[in-house]
Design a protein around this motif. Structure first.
Motif, PDB file in Angstrom:
ATOM      1  N   LEU A  90      24.805  -4.375  12.612  1.00 45.62           N
ATOM      2  CA  LEU A  90      23.843  -5.515  12.229  1.00 45.62           C
ATOM      3  C   LEU A  90      23.649  -3.498  10.944  1.00 45.62           C
ATOM      4  O   LEU A  90      23.564  -3.345  10.495  1.00 45.62           O
ATOM      5  N   ALA A  91      22.501  -2.642  12.156  1.00 42.79           N
ATOM      6  CA  ALA A  91      21.652  -1.703  11.372  1.00 42.79           C
ATOM      7  C   ALA A  91      23.457  -0.622  11.627  1.00 42.79           C
ATOM      8  O   ALA A  91      22.666  -0.076  10.227  1.00 42.79           O
ATOM      9  N   ALA A  92      24.492  -0.161  11.959  1.00 36.88           N
ATOM     10  CA  ALA A  92      25.332   0.440  11.219  1.00 36.88           C
ATOM     11  C   ALA A  92      25.690  -0.461   9.598  1.00 36.88           C
ATOM     12  O   ALA A  92      25.998   0.416   8.968  1.00 36.88           O
ATOM     13  N   PHE A  93      26.015  -1.363   9.226  1.00 38.07           N
ATOM     14  CA  PHE A  93      26.333  -2.640   8.042  1.00 38.07           C
ATOM     15  C   PHE A  93      24.828  -1.944   7.087  1.00 38.07           C
ATOM     16  O   PHE A  93      25.239  -1.007   6.121  1.00 38.07           O
ATOM     17  N   LEU A  94      23.736  -1.857   7.564  1.00 37.08           N
ATOM     18  CA  LEU A  94      22.776  -1.705   6.994  1.00 37.08           C
ATOM     19  C   LEU A  94      22.376  -0.153   6.607  1.00 37.08           C
ATOM     20  O   LEU A  94      22.038   0.234   5.365  1.00 37.08           O
ATOM     21  N   ALA A  95      22.979   0.431   7.323  1.00 36.68           N
ATOM     22  CA  ALA A  95      22.952   1.567   7.148  1.00 36.68           C
ATOM     23  C   ALA A  95      23.751   2.029   5.525  1.00 36.68           C
ATOM     24  O   ALA A  95      23.403   3.259   5.004  1.00 36.68           O
ATOM     25  N   GLU A  96      25.241   1.451   5.907  1.00 30.14           N
ATOM     26  CA  GLU A  96      26.460   1.796   4.815  1.00 30.14           C
ATOM     27  C   GLU A  96      25.458   1.208   3.449  1.00 30.14           C
ATOM     28  O   GLU A  96      26.137   1.689   2.486  1.00 30.14           O
ATOM     29  N   LEU A  97      24.764  -0.068   3.408  1.00 29.57           N
ATOM     30  CA  LEU A  97      24.151  -0.343   2.507  1.00 29.57           C
ATOM     31  C   LEU A  97      23.479   0.772   1.296  1.00 29.57           C
ATOM     32  O   LEU A  97      23.121   0.237   0.224  1.00 29.57           O
ATOM     33  N   ALA A  98      22.607   1.386   2.252  1.00 29.79           N
ATOM     34  CA  ALA A  98      21.343   1.869   2.366  1.00 29.79           C
ATOM     35  C   ALA A  98      22.125   3.528   1.692  1.00 29.79           C
ATOM     36  O   ALA A  98      21.329   4.718   1.568  1.00 29.79           O
ATOM     37  N   GLY A  99      23.694   3.463   2.046  1.00 28.28           N
ATOM     38  CA  GLY A  99      23.833   5.343   1.125  1.00 28.28           C
ATOM     39  C   GLY A  99      24.139   5.926   2.111  1.00 28.28           C
ATOM     40  O   GLY A  99      24.742   7.337   1.989  1.00 28.28           O
ATOM     41  N   LEU A 100      23.570   5.363   3.954  1.00 24.62           N
ATOM     42  CA  LEU A 100      23.937   6.555   4.859  1.00 24.62           C
ATOM     43  C   LEU A 100      25.579   6.034   5.639  1.00 24.62           C
ATOM     44  O   LEU A 100      26.141   4.855   5.619  1.00 24.62           O
ATOM     45  N   GLU A 101      25.775   7.062   6.629  1.00 19.84           N
ATOM     46  CA  GLU A 101      26.585   6.914   7.135  1.00 19.84           C
ATOM     47  C   GLU A 101      26.199   5.829   8.491  1.00 19.84           C
ATOM     48  O   GLU A 101      25.145   5.837   9.162  1.00 19.84           O
ATOM     49  N   HIS A 102      27.492   5.224   9.454  1.00 24.43           N
ATOM     50  CA  HIS A 102      27.406   3.949   9.484  1.00 24.43           C
ATOM     51  C   HIS A 102      26.286   4.817  11.036  1.00 24.43           C
ATOM     52  O   HIS A 102      25.945   4.121  11.876  1.00 24.43           O
TER      53      HIS A 102
END
Length: 710
Positions: free
Chosen positions: A240-252
């Motif tokens: 979930l954190a990896a997916f949220l990071a991608e949503l935020a424009g960051l790397e997973h």
């Protein structure tokens, strides 16, 4: 028919392999055998798995090709590496040396980039983005050589502590830079990008550090018995954190790393859950990722001409040199010795997990080419070997210089520590075993002795068989955290006698008991079982009431009555309290008088403890009810008591388990009785009395008909 069989076999083993069962079997054999074979020639396991991937990959024997299944497992392994990196960081050590760690983190981040960028830009002639990415890769480091300093006993040396702290800062900074580079490579680096990144990053951090820990704490508390569910929950948080990071424009990978930091406090390093996380990751996911990295490497590129070899050697030299310069600046700033500088260099010069993560992201986004990818594999191989050799050499010099962690007589006891756990009620067995796992010294090779005492009557043999059968479930539970236990059942006329005899036989340094149940009338008059155990043993005794998950506590409240520091077993008991604090990553609020405060402050300095201990001065120890003012809702209570006749014993300690149970009924609590000098226990025929018999009977009658005001 023979031709059909031959064709069938030929099709089954046609390369690249297509049968998923055969592919998985091949990878498992590689994971099993490569570390064993390469251990002979002292090559780190991480390198062995990468080399195996090179051999079986499309550019080697072509046994396997990159497909969706391999990519999935590879992604899981990459996220797992970053998650464990965040989970295993010692936050107590970081807090203790945070100011020096920040400066070292700046040096080991900025200097490699300052050296690496002009080398990549002007010597290797890469473009701006590629040069920034490669030089930021130089800034990362993995603590591959940490087991070396631990084995030499210098893990608490300040040079080691600031290197660990610097790892948090430099890896986090590199991962943020990575997000900016990816944005720039996609032509999105405008004002809107920065605003969106800032807002989305803030929301992401709020979710990860504001919401996730609260949800996790609630989950661990409500679903306490379902151990499998704990692991699935943690894995869900990572993805979930990896997916949220991608949503935020960051790397997973940033999301996985932040998930590790967010759950750091809730997963003790010695817990069964931590063991499951590391075991499954190290057994399957992480090796899969390392093999998949090797499958990308094209060795033929290195043989095509001098360019590839030049890039590989340039990257390796620049990475090692920049880390040496960072260690040198750190030495000058803090006045460290040459040996300490070498320790810092050895620990911070190894490139592995984070380096692979950065380079793989750059390669997948077409920012760097095959030459850099192959050169990075060479860099990882060389730096891991250099780091191991440099750290071992420096550790020997630090020890010779007398900077080894101080090992007092109590710490020598800890190295050969024997813990005994008498089990009377299987219902609280798991909680007591978890507690024992957290406080047991990692230096001790001895198992925890789990004991049950069977009354010596006509049913003794039958009861003994049933007790041994029950102890099997205890051993099965302990195996979940890889905590070795030795189970034993014994027969005795008296339970207290049986525990005392077994404690002497195994040379127990500590005995862990469950909280005593309410005694009957006869027990009140002639002496309770726990009181008999106290009278008949000299060793340190921990009486535990644990009915809530230990990870839900915000701090430990330690009550140290006057003269506690004069007890023989004070240092050993304090070591256990501090170890528990470090495992739970919580501070200790100590309630004591001024003299005990000075003794504890000296103890912390002497043992170079990273535990944060705060003090509250208190002088009214005859009224235990007055201590209630220091306790908050999510506290773990530890009360340092004493056996009757010891220097810190007070009359108010009579019947203290009952008093604490009344006032702190809803709290997890531990009542500690430090070790005393041998020869003070009662004779085995004097179970009934520790004071004049009339005083004991009078106090028993008073307990029956009156309610203690406390």
């Amino acid at each position: 028919m023979g031709r059909d069989i031959f064709n069938h076999l030929n099709h089954a083993f046609e390369t690249p392999l297509s049968n998923p069962v055969l592919i998985f079997a091949l990878i498992l054999f590689i994971i099993l055998l490569s570390p064993i074979l390469l251990r002979w020639i002292k090559i780190p396991g991480i390198i062995g798995l990468i080399l195996s991937g090179v051999i079986i990959g499309p550019h080697g024997l072509n046994l396997l090709e990159k497909n969706s299944a391999v990519d999935l497992f590879s992604t899981i392994g990459l996220l797992y590496i970053m998650f464990i990196a965040g989970l295993e960081l010692d936050m107590n050590e970081f807090r203790k040396t945070r100011h020096k760690s920040v400066l070292f983190g700046f040096f080991t981040f900025a200097i490699p980039i300052a050296i690496g960028y002009p080398v990549c830009r002007y010597v290797l002639e890469y473009d701006v983005l590629a040069s920034i990415m490669i030089s930021s890769m130089f800034a990362t480091h993995t603590l591959v050589a940490y087991p070396v300093v631990n084995s030499y006993g210098i893990s608490k040396n300040e040079a080691v502590a600031i290197t660990i702290g610097g790892t948090i800062l430099t890896d986090t900074a590199v991962l943020i830079i990575l997000a900016v580079i990816i944005g720039a490579s996609q032509g999105q680096l405008d004002q809107q990008f920065w605003v969106t990144l800032g807002i989305s990053f803030a929301i992401f951090l709020f979710i990860m550090f504001g919401i996730i820990p609260r949800v996790a704490k609630w989950f661990f508390q409500k679903v306490e018995a379902e151990k499998t569910s704990h692991y699935i929950f943690v894995l869900s948080v990572v993805f979930l954190a990896a997916f949220l990071a991608e949503l935020a424009g960051l790397e997973h990978i940033i999301g996985a790393f932040v998930a590790g930091l967010a759950l750091n406090k809730l997963i003790p390093h010695s817990s069964a859950l931590m063991n499951r996380i590391e075991f499954i990751g190290n057994a399957i996911f992480i090796p899969f990722f390392l093999i998949s990295v090797g499958m990308i490497v094209d060795v033929s590129v290195l043989a095509n001409g001098p360019t590839a070899l030049l890039i590989a050697s340039t990257l390796t030299i620049a990475a090692i040199f920049s880390k040496w310069v960072a260690a040198w600046f750190t030495q000058l700033s803090f006045g460290y010795s040459a040996a300490q500088r070498k320790v810092i260099f050895g620990l911070s010069s190894a490139h592995a997990a984070a380096t692979l993560a950065v380079i793989m992201v750059g390669y997948r986004n077409n920012i760097i080419d095959e030459n850099v990818l192959n050169g990075t594999i060479v860099l990882i191989l060389v730096t891991c070997i250099v780091a191991s050799l440099a750290t071992e050499s420096a550790s020997k010099k630090v020890v010779l210089a007398g900077d080894q962690d101080e090992i007092t007589s109590e710490r020598n006891v800890a190295r050969e520590e024997q813990l005994m756990l008498p089990i009377a009620n299987l219902n609280n067995m798991e909680a007591l075993l978890d507690f024992a796992t957290l406080i047991k010294s990692k230096h001790s090779p001895h198992p925890i002795t789990v004991l049950t005492v069977v009354p010596n009557n006509e049913m003794a043999e039958h009861n003994l068989q049933r007790a041994r059968k029950n102890l099997d479930s205890t051993a099965k539970y302990a195996s979940g955290s890889e905590m070795e236990v030795s189970v034993t059942a014994t027969i005795d006329h008296n339970i207290a006698n049986g525990i005392s005899r077994a404690a002497r036989e195994v040379g127990a340094d500590g005995i862990l008991l469950g909280w005593p149940s309410k005694p009957g009338i006869i027990e009140k008059m002639v002496g309770e079982k726990t009181e008999s155990i106290l009278n008949q043993t000299d060793t340190s005794l921990f009486m535990c009431h644990v009915d809530k998950p230990l990870v839900t506590h915000g701090r430990i409240v330690l009550f140290c009555p006057p003269l506690s520091e004069s007890e023989l077993g004070f240092d050993y008991c304090m070591e256990k309290v501090l170890r528990l604090s470090q495992e739970l990553t919580v501070p200790v609020q100590c309630v004591c008088d001024e003299r005990t405060e000075h003794a504890l402050s000296d103890y912390l300095k002497r043992n170079k403890s990273s535990t944060r201990m705060l003090f509250s001065l208190h002088n009214e120890w005859d009224d235990l009810g007055s201590l209630r003012q220091y306790v908050k809702d999510n506290d773990l209570i530890v009360f340092l008591s004493a056996r009757q006749g010891e220097v810190s014993y007070r009359h108010s300690f009579d019947g203290i388990p009952k008093k604490l149970a009344q006032v702190y009924a809803q709290y997890n609590r531990v009542l500690v009785f430090p070790k005393r000098r041998a020869g003070y226990q009662l004779d085995e025929y004097e179970d009934v009395s520790t004071a004049p018999i009339l005083q004991r009977i009078g106090r028993g009658i008073e307990n029956i008909f009156t309610r203690d005001k406390h």
